[in-house]
Design an enzyme around this catalytic site. Structure first.
Site, PDB file in Angstrom:
ATOM      1  N   LYS A 275     -35.031 -49.435  25.740  1.00  0.00           N
ATOM      2  CA  LYS A 275     -34.810 -50.590  26.714  1.00  0.00           C
ATOM      3  C   LYS A 275     -33.464 -50.605  26.420  1.00  0.00           C
ATOM      4  O   LYS A 275     -32.668 -50.353  25.555  1.00  0.00           O
ATOM      5  CB  LYS A 275     -35.487 -51.705  26.119  1.00  0.00           C
ATOM      6  CG  LYS A 275     -36.838 -51.741  26.539  1.00  0.00           C
ATOM      7  CD  LYS A 275     -37.585 -53.142  26.261  1.00  0.00           C
ATOM      8  CE  LYS A 275     -38.830 -53.397  26.476  1.00  0.00           C
ATOM      9  NZ  LYS A 275     -39.294 -53.324  27.948  1.00  0.00           N
ATOM     10  N   ARG A 349     -50.219 -50.862  28.456  1.00  0.00           N
ATOM     11  CA  ARG A 349     -51.467 -50.433  29.103  1.00  0.00           C
ATOM     12  C   ARG A 349     -52.248 -49.188  28.137  1.00  0.00           C
ATOM     13  O   ARG A 349     -53.373 -49.057  28.253  1.00  0.00           O
ATOM     14  CB  ARG A 349     -51.282 -49.997  30.428  1.00  0.00           C
ATOM     15  CG  ARG A 349     -50.143 -48.844  30.500  1.00  0.00           C
ATOM     16  CD  ARG A 349     -49.487 -48.598  32.026  1.00  0.00           C
ATOM     17  NE  ARG A 349     -48.533 -49.683  32.174  1.00  0.00           N
ATOM     18  CZ  ARG A 349     -47.886 -49.841  33.177  1.00  0.00           C
ATOM     19  NH1 ARG A 349     -48.003 -49.036  34.351  1.00  0.00           N
ATOM     20  NH2 ARG A 349     -47.056 -50.695  33.432  1.00  0.00           N
TER      21      ARG A 349
END
Ligand code: BES
Ligand code: MN
Ligand code: ZN
Length: 491
Positions: A275, A349
């Site tokens: 990020k 996920r």
């Protein structure tokens, strides 16, 4: 903070702070009228002169009102009575809690639940007032020295109600305990709140309640179960992953449990798909789903609800490292389905899919996962609602209804198969990203492939579980929604 009931005459209550509510342009009612009478109309005069404002969430603190035993009176403005919805009611109680946190008062007597709010009954109003007040009174202290001029915290709160309202207070205590747990876990720094720390918290539950047991799976156990997706996410960190399985037995038949699954990424750097640095410190909140399922679990155990509940936390730290997983990797999940990694920042996920496959063995009557899964969810709904997605409309509706009841609202997004092609992969059964359009839905589509035969719903709490700027930090959400859902299932 200790909640008790006391329905003696309001003006004679000896407390550090008496809290009453006033509607805009309406005659004083209930406790407010009693206080006004005791102080010979001072309250009414102050409203008339504009010294007390009665707009929604206005707060005025009065000292040493003659004729009133309380040291202080906090007057909460409620706005126009016709506009006083349950959500506005909750807002006033929360504002009072925050005000009491920031001002000296170690005891308080609350009369806010007297105020009519939509069609809500006195039980709900008392329960909600107590929870909102407790939540808003929270202050982070774990890694901060207290300041010299810090005043004593609020410890003793009484509510103006008769003894028969005790069940509402009991419910409030349980829910407030869950919220508090969730907030404390959320706000802890990521060097303290690691996967192992979450596991220790779960172990504490097991030693506190006789009908709670816990199992902690580490790397070796996960490898045996072929949980390669969860393992991949945790591979780049020396704070190894944990799969936490908490079991609460609240019935003596063997009725099927409700299973809650939480994303417990204790820090999300994005991994090799790193990020940007901006606001990365907020990614300590990437275990907000885990914090809320642990909080709801604790609330359920505290309330000893007559249900069976299993809470599973998929805990891992997503770090870049020489051993980290990478874009292009193909992982074989516990379910046997393969996943092409396109972005190591879509890690939630991946930890969840193996935890969801694992939950199958418990034959859940309902399976609900909670996760700070997508930035897209914050774009779609902001910080006011959690996104609820399910192919089971009845389950979605139960969750939405619970959210409305607890003023911890969800909003449904569609989970149509039309979105499924976005996660097609050339090299595996699916890829872990679905592109820009409908990012929250394609993340849920991914999870749906691991819950095919389950009565399953997914809650994305990326926008609701913490906030920044102003009154920033963990909100504890969606503990209210989840706890209310469990209470409703029990009843
Ligand atoms: N934990 C983040 C989601 C997130 C981001 C929550 C910002 C709250 C605020 C998640 O792991 C993530 O990074 N998701 C990516 C997915 C993308 C790579 C498909 C995202 O949302 O950008
Ligand atoms: Mn991520
Ligand atoms: Zn994440």
């Amino acid at each position: 903070m200790n909640f008790t009931l006391n329905n003696k005459a309001t003006a004679q209550i000896d407390t550090d702070c008496l809290v009453i509510g006033l509607f805009e342009g309406a005659a004083l009612q209930g406790s407010a009228a009693a206080v006004d009478q005791a102080c010979d109309g001072t309250l009414r005069d102050l409203v008339k002169s504009g010294d007390i404002e009665t707009g929604w969430k206005d707060a005025t603190l009065l000292h040493r009102l003659v004729g009133v035993a309380a040291k202080r009176v906090l007057v909460m403005g409620c706005g126009e009575p016709e506009k006083f919805t349950p959500a506005r009611f909750d807002g006033v109680c929360a504002k009072a809690g925050a005000f009491l946190r920031d001002h000296a008062a170690s005891t308080a007597h609350i009369c806010l639940h007297e105020l009519k709010a939509g069609n809500k009954d006195p039980y709900w109003r008392l329960r909600q007032a107590a929870v909102a007040l407790h939540r808003a009174n929270y202050k982070y202290t774990a890694t901060k020295a207290p300041k010299e001029h810090d005043h004593d915290p609020l410890t003793g709160v009484t509510f103006n109600a008769a003894e028969d309202m005790q069940p509402a207070l009991v419910e409030a205590r349980g829910m407030a305990k869950g919220y508090l747990r969730s907030r404390e876990l959320g706000d802890l720094p990521p060097n303290i709140c690691t996967p192992a720390y979450l596991a220790e918290t779960a172990c504490e539950f097991a030693s506190s309640y006789e009908n709670v047991s816990v199992e902690i799976l580490k790397r070796k156990d996960m490898a045996k179960l072929k949980m390669s997706a969860l393992l991949a996410v945790g591979r780049g960190s020396s704070n190894g992953p944990r799969l936490i399985v908490l079991t609460y037995t609240g019935t003596d038949d063997d009725s099927r449990p409700i299973v809650l699954v939480g994303k417990g990424v204790t820090f999300d750097t994005g991994g090799i798909s790193l990020k940007s640095g901006l606001h990365m410190e907020q990614m300590k909140y990437d275990m907000g789903g885990a914090a809320s399922v642990l909080g709801a679990f604790e609330a359920c155990a505290d309330l000893q609800l007559p249900i069976n509940l299993i809470t599973i936390v998929a805990a891992a730290e997503n770090m870049p490292d020489g051993n980290a997983y990478r874009p292009g990797d193909v992982l074989t999940s516990m379910s046997g389905q393969t996943i092409e990694v396109h972005n190591t920042d879509a890690e939630g996920r991946l930890v969840l899919c193996d935890a969801l496959t694992y939950s199958e063995r418990f034959k859940p009557s309902a399976l609900v996962d909670v996760a700070t899964l997508t930035g897209a969810c914050v774009v779609a709904l902001g910080h006011h609602a959690s996104a609820v997605m399910s192919k089971h409309d009845d389950l979605a509706e139960q969750l939405l209804e619970a959210g409305r009841e607890a003023i911890d609202r969800g909003w449904q997004l569609p989970l149509w198969d039309d979105y499924q092609p976005q996660i097609k992969s050339t090299f595996a059964d699916m890829k872990n990203v679905g592109g820009m359009p409908a990012g929250s839905i394609t993340a849920a589509c991914f999870l749906s492939r691991f819950t095919k035969d389950q009565r399953w719903a997914h809650i994305d709490c990326a926008g609701s579980t913490w906030k920044w700027g102003g009154d920033e930090g963990s909100t504890g959400r969606p503990v209210g929604l989840l706890t209310q859902f469990l209470i409703n299932q029990a009843g």
